[in-house]
Design an enzyme around this catalytic site. Structure first.
Site, mmCIF file in Angstrom:
data_model
loop_
_atom_site.group_PDB
_atom_site.id
_atom_site.type_symbol
_atom_site.label_atom_id
_atom_site.label_comp_id
_atom_site.label_asym_id
_atom_site.label_seq_id
_atom_site.Cartn_x
_atom_site.Cartn_y
_atom_site.Cartn_z
ATOM 1 N N ASP A 197 18.904 -17.018 6.427
ATOM 2 C CA ASP A 197 20.004 -16.331 7.345
ATOM 3 C C ASP A 197 20.421 -17.435 8.220
ATOM 4 O OD1 ASP A 197 20.726 -13.066 7.786
ATOM 5 O OD2 ASP A 197 21.389 -14.924 9.604
ATOM 6 N N LEU B 200 21.930 -16.920 11.079
ATOM 7 C CA LEU B 200 21.831 -16.428 12.206
ATOM 8 C C LEU B 200 23.037 -16.318 13.011
ATOM 9 C CD1 LEU B 200 18.149 -17.112 13.690
ATOM 10 C CD2 LEU B 200 18.968 -14.937 12.420
ATOM 11 N N THR C 105 31.226 -4.391 -1.936
ATOM 12 C CA THR C 105 31.580 -3.467 -1.198
ATOM 13 C C THR C 105 32.642 -2.663 -1.861
ATOM 14 O OG1 THR C 105 33.126 -2.866 0.688
ATOM 15 C CG2 THR C 105 33.275 -5.080 -0.024
ATOM 16 N N ASP C 106 32.924 -1.370 -1.589
ATOM 17 C CA ASP C 106 33.884 -0.476 -2.082
ATOM 18 C C ASP C 106 35.226 -0.938 -1.781
ATOM 19 O OD1 ASP C 106 33.969 0.581 0.559
ATOM 20 O OD2 ASP C 106 33.644 2.659 -0.226
ATOM 21 N N GLU C 107 35.249 -1.787 -0.719
ATOM 22 C CA GLU C 107 36.752 -2.195 -0.377
ATOM 23 C C GLU C 107 37.521 -3.073 -1.432
ATOM 24 O OE1 GLU C 107 36.911 -3.591 3.887
ATOM 25 O OE2 GLU C 107 35.542 -2.083 4.513
ATOM 26 N N TYR D 124 38.655 -9.830 4.443
ATOM 27 C CA TYR D 124 37.104 -9.625 4.328
ATOM 28 C C TYR D 124 37.250 -9.040 2.977
ATOM 29 C CZ TYR D 124 33.198 -6.733 3.829
ATOM 30 O OH TYR D 124 32.099 -6.343 3.249
ATOM 31 N N LYS E 6 35.328 -10.672 -0.525
ATOM 32 C CA LYS E 6 34.529 -10.091 -1.218
ATOM 33 C C LYS E 6 34.760 -9.751 -2.740
ATOM 34 C CE LYS E 6 30.925 -8.839 -0.126
ATOM 35 N NZ LYS E 6 29.646 -9.426 0.092
ATOM 36 N N ASN F 205 30.607 2.755 3.145
ATOM 37 C CA ASN F 205 30.132 2.577 4.638
ATOM 38 C C ASN F 205 28.553 3.065 4.726
ATOM 39 O OD1 ASN F 205 33.143 2.693 4.379
ATOM 40 N ND2 ASN F 205 32.884 2.026 6.675
ATOM 41 N N ARG G 28 36.051 7.526 5.683
ATOM 42 C CA ARG G 28 35.259 6.388 5.207
ATOM 43 C C ARG G 28 34.033 7.514 4.466
ATOM 44 N NH1 ARG G 28 38.966 3.833 5.488
ATOM 45 N NH2 ARG G 28 38.843 1.687 6.583
HETATM 46 P P1 NAD Z 1 26.017 -8.114 8.968
HETATM 47 O O1 NAD Z 1 27.353 -8.834 9.167
HETATM 48 O O2 NAD Z 1 25.264 -7.213 9.642
HETATM 49 O O3 NAD Z 1 24.915 -9.361 8.355
HETATM 50 C C1 NAD Z 1 25.415 -10.327 7.619
HETATM 51 C C2 NAD Z 1 24.177 -11.282 7.921
HETATM 52 O O4 NAD Z 1 24.508 -12.595 7.013
HETATM 53 C C3 NAD Z 1 23.870 -11.896 9.382
HETATM 54 O O5 NAD Z 1 22.324 -11.910 9.387
HETATM 55 C C4 NAD Z 1 24.195 -13.318 9.122
HETATM 56 O O6 NAD Z 1 23.560 -14.119 10.113
HETATM 57 C C5 NAD Z 1 24.293 -13.669 7.627
HETATM 58 N N1 NAD Z 1 25.212 -14.774 7.409
HETATM 59 C C6 NAD Z 1 26.340 -14.860 7.761
HETATM 60 N N2 NAD Z 1 26.953 -15.984 7.178
HETATM 61 C C7 NAD Z 1 26.010 -16.650 6.822
HETATM 62 C C8 NAD Z 1 25.799 -17.998 5.912
HETATM 63 N N3 NAD Z 1 26.854 -18.592 5.788
HETATM 64 N N4 NAD Z 1 24.592 -18.094 5.571
HETATM 65 C C9 NAD Z 1 23.277 -17.371 5.831
HETATM 66 N N5 NAD Z 1 23.633 -16.485 6.341
HETATM 67 C C10 NAD Z 1 24.722 -15.969 6.580
HETATM 68 O O7 NAD Z 1 26.326 -7.651 7.353
HETATM 69 P P2 NAD Z 1 25.947 -6.155 6.832
HETATM 70 O O8 NAD Z 1 26.871 -5.019 7.330
HETATM 71 O O9 NAD Z 1 24.520 -6.197 6.847
HETATM 72 O O10 NAD Z 1 26.397 -6.382 5.345
HETATM 73 C C11 NAD Z 1 25.507 -7.036 4.160
HETATM 74 C C12 NAD Z 1 26.078 -7.025 3.019
HETATM 75 O O11 NAD Z 1 26.405 -5.889 2.552
HETATM 76 C C13 NAD Z 1 27.412 -7.798 2.857
HETATM 77 O O12 NAD Z 1 27.703 -8.655 1.800
HETATM 78 C C14 NAD Z 1 28.731 -6.853 2.928
HETATM 79 O O13 NAD Z 1 29.670 -7.297 2.306
HETATM 80 C C15 NAD Z 1 28.020 -5.819 2.171
HETATM 81 N N6 NAD Z 1 28.249 -4.328 2.223
HETATM 82 C C16 NAD Z 1 28.245 -3.859 3.750
HETATM 83 C C17 NAD Z 1 28.633 -2.615 3.860
HETATM 84 C C18 NAD Z 1 28.635 -1.894 5.119
HETATM 85 O O14 NAD Z 1 28.688 -0.634 5.505
HETATM 86 N N7 NAD Z 1 28.074 -2.717 6.334
HETATM 87 C C19 NAD Z 1 29.010 -1.685 2.997
HETATM 88 C C20 NAD Z 1 29.138 -2.375 1.641
HETATM 89 C C21 NAD Z 1 28.733 -3.584 1.280
HETATM 90 O O1 DAU Z 2 33.243 0.420 2.987
HETATM 91 C C1 DAU Z 2 32.288 -0.672 3.170
HETATM 92 C C2 DAU Z 2 32.669 -1.525 4.275
HETATM 93 O O2 DAU Z 2 32.389 -0.792 5.444
HETATM 94 C C3 DAU Z 2 31.664 -2.706 4.197
HETATM 95 O O3 DAU Z 2 32.327 -3.692 3.275
HETATM 96 C C4 DAU Z 2 32.130 -3.716 5.525
HETATM 97 O O4 DAU Z 2 31.296 -4.754 5.470
HETATM 98 C C5 DAU Z 2 31.853 -2.717 6.787
HETATM 99 O O5 DAU Z 2 32.149 -3.160 8.173
HETATM 100 C C6 DAU Z 2 32.627 -1.489 6.571
HETATM 101 O O6 DAU Z 2 34.203 -1.663 6.761
HETATM 102 P P1 DAU Z 2 35.109 -0.825 7.617
HETATM 103 O O7 DAU Z 2 36.170 -1.520 8.036
HETATM 104 O O8 DAU Z 2 35.217 0.737 6.869
HETATM 105 O O9 DAU Z 2 33.957 -0.525 8.945
HETATM 106 P P2 DAU Z 2 34.249 -0.424 10.621
HETATM 107 O O10 DAU Z 2 32.859 0.043 11.035
HETATM 108 O O11 DAU Z 2 34.773 -1.668 11.160
HETATM 109 O O12 DAU Z 2 35.212 0.820 10.829
HETATM 110 C C7 DAU Z 2 34.720 2.006 10.175
HETATM 111 C C8 DAU Z 2 36.298 2.959 10.357
HETATM 112 O O13 DAU Z 2 36.418 3.188 11.690
HETATM 113 C C9 DAU Z 2 37.535 2.051 10.059
HETATM 114 O O14 DAU Z 2 38.472 3.155 9.587
HETATM 115 C C10 DAU Z 2 38.193 1.726 11.269
HETATM 116 C C11 DAU Z 2 37.688 2.833 12.280
HETATM 117 N N1 DAU Z 2 37.341 2.165 13.707
HETATM 118 C C12 DAU Z 2 36.498 1.071 13.815
HETATM 119 C C13 DAU Z 2 36.025 0.666 15.074
HETATM 120 C C14 DAU Z 2 35.030 -0.456 15.207
HETATM 121 C C15 DAU Z 2 37.732 2.725 14.784
HETATM 122 O O15 DAU Z 2 38.421 3.859 14.638
HETATM 123 N N2 DAU Z 2 37.200 2.467 16.139
HETATM 124 C C16 DAU Z 2 36.519 1.307 16.125
HETATM 125 O O16 DAU Z 2 36.277 0.973 17.302
#
Ligand code: NAD
Ligand code: DAU
Length: 346
Positions: free
Chosen positions: A33, A35, A121-123, A148, A152, A177, A212
């Site tokens: 990572d 960081l 991601t589903d996105e 983003y 992906k 999500n 979501r």
């Molecule tokens: P996050 O942003 O919380 O964590 C990302 C991690 O990757 C961090 O620890 C960061 O330091 C590390 N990182 C970033 N760039 C790096 C690099 N160049 N080299 C090494 N480490 C690096 O993200 P998350 O929400 O935990 O998402 C993790 C994965 O899951 C991602 O691939 C994201 O696309 C996918 N995903 C997220 C969600 C969601 O709801 N959060 C849903 C579906 C898929």
């Molecule tokens: O669907 C999977 C994705 O879900 C992942 O691939 C992404 O990494 C993850 O960040 C997430 O994407 P979203 O854009 O859906 O998540 P976010 O938490 O940013 O926002 C969720 C929803 O809430 C979105 O419709 C935007 C809205 N939102 C977000 C923020 C930060 C608000 O209404 N207010 C806010 O302050």
């Protein structure tokens, strides 16, 4: 699969997966990572140090990646730039990490014949209409909306190409999500919970009608573990827990659980290009691998998540002010870009 390399293991889902692995396997885990602002080693606090090695480094660093992949049995690739709002203001790190980083890992697993699981991601599928009964399936065409999600999508395509052209032993999962402990306070649910804990009003983008499909992060971990062990090589699996809710519904549930008035929030300018609705059909994963989610009650999961943020301010307080500052800067940049680009997210 004795030795597992987890990229992004100090991030939200990666760290939860590392905790899951320590409880459900006897694997020796290496976390790689960089960081970034999103990584936090405190998320790995409490894990048995004899089973965990942490390497602070970048997934685009080919010699480092090669050295680590050479001595592992499997790579689970979570590392990414993950936040849509950030990608709208500074897309470059998304290209570097999500595209070049994934390429760097693929070349290493190809050289060393190592099993690879790509977290996506589903996105990548774009969005669905609000009232449409359709949901995403593994055959939905790719149609990403944001920098983003387009990076992906590009990374998924690289994995597919490395499977087909070079015989890399890989699987891909596209999840909806996630919510739960250790999620960065920039994201929707923790941003609103921590705003309320700070006495600030939650921020809803637009009218809050966007939908979501929420899944508890531990259900994501269990699905990935099943796919890694028993998934069909070369295949894509969608992960989802039938958790569709509008942002307004989720916010009002949080407000209710935290003893607040249901209207105690501000609506702010919408995210440019904001995807309307995500919905996952995870039939393939459920029927082929027998997976099912444990957390089916979103209100109960939100209540647990609220309790976690309430009890662990030491984990998130440090990131809160800088995150809200970043939102202020993004709002100012949006406002200066003129009509159609938003304005007051902060
Ligand atoms: P996050 O942003 O919380 O964590 C990302 C991690 O990757 C961090 O620890 C960061 O330091 C590390 N990182 C970033 N760039 C790096 C690099 N160049 N080299 C090494 N480490 C690096 O993200 P998350 O929400 O935990 O998402 C993790 C994965 O899951 C991602 O691939 C994201 O696309 C996918 N995903 C997220 C969600 C969601 O709801 N959060 C849903 C579906 C898929
Ligand atoms: O669907 C999977 C994705 O879900 C992942 O691939 C992404 O990494 C993850 O960040 C997430 O994407 P979203 O854009 O859906 O998540 P976010 O938490 O940013 O926002 C969720 C929803 O809430 C979105 O419709 C935007 C809205 N939102 C977000 C923020 C930060 C608000 O209404 N207010 C806010 O302050």
């Amino acid at each position: 699969m004795k030795r597992i390399l987890v990229t992004g293991g100090a991030g939200f889902i990666g760290a939860n997966f590392v905790h899951y692995l320590t409880e459900h396997s006897d694997a020796e885990i290496t976390v790689l990572d960089a960081l970034t602002y999103a990584g936090n080693l405190e998320s790995l606090r409490g894990i048995d140090k004899s089973r965990l090695r942490v390497v602070i480094g970048d997934i685009t660093d080919a010699p480092l990646v090669d050295e680590l992949v050479a001595v592992t049995d499997a790579v689970v690739h979570f590392a990414a730039e993950s936040h849509n709002d950030n990608s709208l203001f500074d897309p470059r790190p998304f290209l570097d990490t999500n595209v070049v980083g994934t390429y760097t890992l693929l070349e290493a697993v190809r050289r060393h014949g190592v099993r690879f699981h790509h977290i996506s991601t589903d996105e990548v599928y774009g969005d669905l209409e609000l009232e449409d009964p359709a949901r995403f399936t593994e055959s939905t065409p790719y149609n990403p909306s944001s920098p983003y999600s387009s990076t992906k999508a590009a990374s998924d395509m690289l994995v597919r190409a490395w499977v087909r052209s070079f015989g890399v032993r890989a699987t891909i999962s596209n999840c909806s999500n996630n919510y739960g402990p250790y999620q960065h306070v920039e994201k929707f649910i923790p941003r609103q919970i921590t705003n309320i804990l700070h006495g600030a009003r939650p921020k809803l983008y637009g009218a809050g009608a966007n939908v979501r499909d929420w899944i508890h992060v531990s259900d994501h971990s269990s699905a990935v573990w099943e796919i890694l062990r028993r998934g069909t090589l070369g295949k894509t699996y969608l992960i989802g827990a039938d958790g569709e809710k509008s942002n307004r519904e989720v916010l009002q549930a949080i407000l209710g659980l935290m003893g607040q008035d249901p209207d105690a929030f501000d609506t702010v300018t919408d995210r440019p290009g904001h995807d309307l609705r995500y919905g996952i059909d995870s039939t393939v994963l459920r029927e082929e691998l027998g997976w099912s989610p444990v957390h089916r009650d979103l209100a109960a999961g939100l209540d647990q998540t609220i309790a976690w943020y309430r009890e662990n301010p030491w984990w998130w307080e440090g990131a809160k002010a800088e995150t809200e500052d970043r939102y202020l800067q993004q709002a100012a940049a949006q406002a200066s870009m003129g009509p159609g680009t938003g304005g007051d997210k902060a």
